[in-house]
Design a protein around this motif. Structure first.
Motif, PDB file in Angstrom:
ATOM      1  N   PRO A 214       0.835  -1.205   0.000  1.00 55.09           N
ATOM      2  CA  PRO A 214       0.000   0.000   0.000  1.00 55.09           C
ATOM      3  C   PRO A 214       0.870   1.256   0.000  1.00 55.09           C
ATOM      4  O   PRO A 214       1.917   1.287   0.663  1.00 55.09           O
ATOM      5  N   LEU A 215       0.420   2.267  -0.722  1.00 49.36           N
ATOM      6  CA  LEU A 215       1.130   3.548  -0.658  1.00 49.36           C
ATOM      7  C   LEU A 215       1.014   4.149   0.731  1.00 49.36           C
ATOM      8  O   LEU A 215       1.933   4.806   1.214  1.00 49.36           O
ATOM      9  N   ARG A 216      -0.139   3.942   1.346  1.00 49.24           N
ATOM     10  CA  ARG A 216      -0.387   4.501   2.675  1.00 49.24           C
ATOM     11  C   ARG A 216      -0.930   3.414   3.580  1.00 49.24           C
ATOM     12  O   ARG A 216      -1.883   2.729   3.233  1.00 49.24           O
ATOM     13  N   ARG A 217      -0.331   3.249   4.741  1.00 51.59           N
ATOM     14  CA  ARG A 217      -0.773   2.232   5.675  1.00 51.59           C
ATOM     15  C   ARG A 217      -2.097   2.631   6.315  1.00 51.59           C
ATOM     16  O   ARG A 217      -2.452   3.793   6.385  1.00 51.59           O
ATOM     17  N   GLY A 218      -2.828   1.626   6.769  1.00 54.61           N
ATOM     18  CA  GLY A 218      -4.067   1.891   7.482  1.00 54.61           C
ATOM     19  C   GLY A 218      -5.303   1.939   6.612  1.00 54.61           C
ATOM     20  O   GLY A 218      -6.403   2.146   7.121  1.00 54.61           O
TER      21      GLY A 218
ATOM     22  N   ALA B 298       8.790  -3.737 -13.315  1.00 61.26           N
ATOM     23  CA  ALA B 298       7.914  -2.673 -12.821  1.00 61.26           C
ATOM     24  C   ALA B 298       8.687  -1.368 -12.705  1.00 61.26           C
ATOM     25  O   ALA B 298       8.969  -0.881 -11.613  1.00 61.26           O
ATOM     26  N   ASP B 299       9.025  -0.805 -13.870  1.00 61.15           N
ATOM     27  CA  ASP B 299       9.854   0.403 -13.901  1.00 61.15           C
ATOM     28  C   ASP B 299       9.151   1.584 -14.563  1.00 61.15           C
ATOM     29  O   ASP B 299       9.756   2.632 -14.782  1.00 61.15           O
ATOM     30  N   THR B 300       7.858   1.418 -14.883  1.00 61.61           N
ATOM     31  CA  THR B 300       7.124   2.433 -15.629  1.00 61.61           C
ATOM     32  C   THR B 300       5.764   2.640 -14.979  1.00 61.61           C
ATOM     33  O   THR B 300       4.995   1.685 -14.825  1.00 61.61           O
ATOM     34  N   ALA B 301       5.459   3.870 -14.600  1.00 58.63           N
ATOM     35  CA  ALA B 301       4.269   4.154 -13.802  1.00 58.63           C
ATOM     36  C   ALA B 301       3.019   4.279 -14.668  1.00 58.63           C
ATOM     37  O   ALA B 301       3.021   4.987 -15.676  1.00 58.63           O
ATOM     38  N   VAL B 302       1.946   3.599 -14.225  1.00 57.88           N
ATOM     39  CA  VAL B 302       0.670   3.649 -14.951  1.00 57.88           C
ATOM     40  C   VAL B 302      -0.400   4.437 -14.197  1.00 57.88           C
ATOM     41  O   VAL B 302      -1.461   4.727 -14.752  1.00 57.88           O
ATOM     42  N   VAL B 303      -0.156   4.754 -12.936  1.00 62.32           N
ATOM     43  CA  VAL B 303      -1.079   5.575 -12.151  1.00 62.32           C
ATOM     44  C   VAL B 303      -0.290   6.697 -11.501  1.00 62.32           C
ATOM     45  O   VAL B 303       0.745   6.457 -10.872  1.00 62.32           O
ATOM     46  N   GLY B 304      -0.777   7.925 -11.674  1.00 62.81           N
ATOM     47  CA  GLY B 304      -0.186   9.095 -11.056  1.00 62.81           C
ATOM     48  C   GLY B 304      -1.282   9.985 -10.488  1.00 62.81           C
ATOM     49  O   GLY B 304      -2.421   9.551 -10.294  1.00 62.81           O
ATOM     50  N   ALA B 305      -0.935  11.238 -10.258  1.00 62.07           N
ATOM     51  CA  ALA B 305      -1.875  12.156  -9.614  1.00 62.07           C
ATOM     52  C   ALA B 305      -3.156  12.340 -10.419  1.00 62.07           C
ATOM     53  O   ALA B 305      -4.264  12.329  -9.861  1.00 62.07           O
ATOM     54  N   LEU B 306      -3.048  12.511 -11.731  1.00 70.37           N
ATOM     55  CA  LEU B 306      -4.236  12.726 -12.557  1.00 70.37           C
ATOM     56  C   LEU B 306      -5.098  11.471 -12.620  1.00 70.37           C
ATOM     57  O   LEU B 306      -6.331  11.539 -12.500  1.00 70.37           O
ATOM     58  N   SER B 307      -4.464  10.335 -12.810  1.00 73.26           N
ATOM     59  CA  SER B 307      -5.211   9.079 -12.859  1.00 73.26           C
ATOM     60  C   SER B 307      -5.950   8.841 -11.541  1.00 73.26           C
ATOM     61  O   SER B 307      -7.103   8.373 -11.536  1.00 73.26           O
TER      62      SER B 307
ATOM     63  N   ILE C 290      -0.863  11.171  -4.742  1.00 72.72           N
ATOM     64  CA  ILE C 290      -1.865  10.109  -4.623  1.00 72.72           C
ATOM     65  C   ILE C 290      -2.277   9.933  -3.167  1.00 72.72           C
ATOM     66  O   ILE C 290      -3.467   9.826  -2.846  1.00 72.72           O
ATOM     67  N   ILE C 291      -1.305   9.908  -2.270  1.00 71.47           N
ATOM     68  CA  ILE C 291      -1.611   9.762  -0.852  1.00 71.47           C
ATOM     69  C   ILE C 291      -2.484  10.919  -0.378  1.00 71.47           C
ATOM     70  O   ILE C 291      -3.486  10.719   0.326  1.00 71.47           O
ATOM     71  N   ASP C 292      -2.144  12.137  -0.789  1.00 67.95           N
ATOM     72  CA  ASP C 292      -2.926  13.309  -0.394  1.00 67.95           C
ATOM     73  C   ASP C 292      -4.346  13.258  -0.949  1.00 67.95           C
ATOM     74  O   ASP C 292      -5.273  13.807  -0.354  1.00 67.95           O
ATOM     75  N   SER C 293      -4.530  12.597  -2.085  1.00 71.76           N
ATOM     76  CA  SER C 293      -5.864  12.511  -2.687  1.00 71.76           C
ATOM     77  C   SER C 293      -6.798  11.627  -1.871  1.00 71.76           C
ATOM     78  O   SER C 293      -8.022  11.758  -1.963  1.00 71.76           O
TER      79      SER C 293
ATOM     80  N   CYS D  41      -7.134   1.231  -6.291  1.00 69.79           N
ATOM     81  CA  CYS D  41      -6.415   0.666  -7.428  1.00 69.79           C
ATOM     82  C   CYS D  41      -5.350  -0.307  -6.917  1.00 69.79           C
ATOM     83  O   CYS D  41      -4.672  -0.024  -5.926  1.00 69.79           O
ATOM     84  N   VAL D  42      -5.227  -1.427  -7.623  1.00 65.49           N
ATOM     85  CA  VAL D  42      -4.171  -2.401  -7.343  1.00 65.49           C
ATOM     86  C   VAL D  42      -3.373  -2.550  -8.623  1.00 65.49           C
ATOM     87  O   VAL D  42      -3.899  -2.992  -9.649  1.00 65.49           O
ATOM     88  N   VAL D  43      -2.102  -2.191  -8.556  1.00 61.85           N
ATOM     89  CA  VAL D  43      -1.276  -2.054  -9.751  1.00 61.85           C
ATOM     90  C   VAL D  43      -0.176  -3.111  -9.745  1.00 61.85           C
ATOM     91  O   VAL D  43       0.715  -3.088  -8.892  1.00 61.85           O
ATOM     92  N   GLY D  44      -0.253  -4.027 -10.717  1.00 59.05           N
ATOM     93  CA  GLY D  44       0.808  -5.013 -10.893  1.00 59.05           C
ATOM     94  C   GLY D  44       1.944  -4.415 -11.682  1.00 59.05           C
ATOM     95  O   GLY D  44       2.383  -4.960 -12.696  1.00 59.05           O
ATOM     96  N   GLY D  45       2.432  -3.307 -11.213  1.00 54.71           N
ATOM     97  CA  GLY D  45       3.471  -2.523 -11.869  1.00 54.71           C
ATOM     98  C   GLY D  45       3.798  -1.335 -10.979  1.00 54.71           C
ATOM     99  O   GLY D  45       3.686  -1.423  -9.752  1.00 54.71           O
ATOM    100  N   ALA D  46       4.164  -0.220 -11.583  1.00 58.12           N
ATOM    101  CA  ALA D  46       4.614   0.941 -10.818  1.00 58.12           C
ATOM    102  C   ALA D  46       3.603   2.081 -10.851  1.00 58.12           C
ATOM    103  O   ALA D  46       2.768   2.182 -11.759  1.00 58.12           O
ATOM    104  N   VAL D  47       3.701   2.944  -9.840  1.00 54.74           N
ATOM    105  CA  VAL D  47       2.950   4.195  -9.784  1.00 54.74           C
ATOM    106  C   VAL D  47       3.935   5.330  -9.559  1.00 54.74           C
ATOM    107  O   VAL D  47       5.103   5.104  -9.228  1.00 54.74           O
ATOM    108  N   ARG D  48       3.461   6.550  -9.733  1.00 53.28           N
ATOM    109  CA  ARG D  48       4.302   7.715  -9.454  1.00 53.28           C
ATOM    110  C   ARG D  48       3.444   8.805  -8.811  1.00 53.28           C
ATOM    111  O   ARG D  48       2.276   8.579  -8.512  1.00 53.28           O
ATOM    112  N   ASP D  49       4.027   9.977  -8.587  1.00 55.85           N
ATOM    113  CA  ASP D  49       3.327  11.066  -7.886  1.00 55.85           C
ATOM    114  C   ASP D  49       2.791  10.550  -6.549  1.00 55.85           C
ATOM    115  O   ASP D  49       1.650  10.831  -6.164  1.00 55.85           O
ATOM    116  N   SER D  50       3.603   9.806  -5.850  1.00 56.62           N
ATOM    117  CA  SER D  50       3.137   9.088  -4.661  1.00 56.62           C
ATOM    118  C   SER D  50       2.544  10.025  -3.611  1.00 56.62           C
ATOM    119  O   SER D  50       1.491   9.723  -3.025  1.00 56.62           O
ATOM    120  N   VAL D  51       3.193  11.148  -3.361  1.00 54.19           N
ATOM    121  CA  VAL D  51       2.696  12.080  -2.350  1.00 54.19           C
ATOM    122  C   VAL D  51       1.338  12.632  -2.755  1.00 54.19           C
ATOM    123  O   VAL D  51       0.409  12.727  -1.940  1.00 54.19           O
TER     124      VAL D  51
END
Length: 255
Positions: A62-66, A120-129, A153-156, A141-151
């Motif tokens: 998980p990007l964010r615990r809890g 898993a070196d290419t992000a398919v989910v970011g802030a806009l997604s 996404i967590i803030d969203s 979302c459960v991504v069998g790969g990478a995400v980006r804009d982690s902060v």
């Protein structure tokens, strides 16, 4: 709601079982969300039934615990494009990814499952997604790969699990292979409509037609576990605990 009877068309008659099934599923999912440590309870039930799959947080974290989610899967598979990004950009290849098309097919409460090519070196989910997913009412979302804009996404507030985080975007690198078809998640098969349960311990996949059996097992196991925990907490020694347990149903010893 009016109780007055009215003629029922063949179309309405066909829809009623589906609507009842949807209501039943919602009730089962609500019950499952009340189970402590849900992914672990589900994993035990899947072992007992010999179905489904469980994937640990060391693989899908998980990007964010809890956070915890439970909902039907909507699926998307990507394939990696050949050629350099600059050439793909010039040719218009991979300019539009499939996440927004996926979200447009989803119902509120669904879980988006992304099947991505290794590594898993290419992000398919970011802030806009993530914002699109929230607008569609997805549970996560459960991504069998990478995400980006982690902060971002967590803030969203969108719950997201992934195999990796990477700054490199999938645009001009990936193309949509399929939407709404069976996919692989960390090597495990996921069909559209399978139930995804995810929390801090990882992700579990319940075959859609086994939901009732899994929830029944999980609810009963949760009840037994809470009874046993109460016995543990109220005991002053192992000897006292064992004396108490000898008076309990045999099922307690199975935990």
């Amino acid at each position: 709601m009016s109780q007055q009877s009215s003629p029922v068309s063949p179309t309405t008659a066909r829809q009623e079982p589906a609507m009842a099934t949807h209501r039943d599923r919602a009730a089962l999912l609500a019950s499952l969300l009340q189970v402590s440590d849900a992914s672990c309870a589900v994993s035990d039930a899947l072992d007992q039934l010999g179905v489904g799959a469980a994937i640990g947080a060391g693989i899908l974290a998980p990007l964010r615990r809890g956070q915890r989610i439970c909902g039907p899967a909507v699926t998307l598979r990507y394939r990696r494009l050949t050629g350099e990004v600059v050439d793909n950009r010039a040719d218009g290849l991979g300019a539009r990814l499939g996440d927004r098309d996926l979200y447009s097919t989803a119902r509120p409460g669904d879980v988006a499952v992304f099947d991505c090519p290794a590594p898993a070196d290419t992000a398919v989910v970011g802030a806009l997604s993530a914002q699109w997913a929230l607008l569609a009412g997805l549970a996560g979302c459960v991504v069998g790969g990478a995400v980006r804009d982690s902060v971002s996404i967590i803030d969203s507030g969108l719950p997201v699990w992934s195999m990796a985080r990477a700054p490199q975007a999938a645009r001009f690198r990936y193309a949509t292979e399929s939407i709404g078809e069976p996919v692989r998640l960390a090597g495990r098969l996921v069909h559209p409509g399978d139930i995804i349960v995810a929390d801090d311990d990882g992700v579990a996949v319940i075959p859609a037609d086994m939901l009732f059996d899994v929830v029944t097992i999980c609810v009963e196991a949760d009840r037994i576990e809470h009874e046993l925990l109460a016995q543990l907490r109220s005991s002053d020694s192992i000897a006292e605990l064992m004396r108490k347990l000898r008076q309990r149903p045999v099922s307690v010893f199975d935990r």
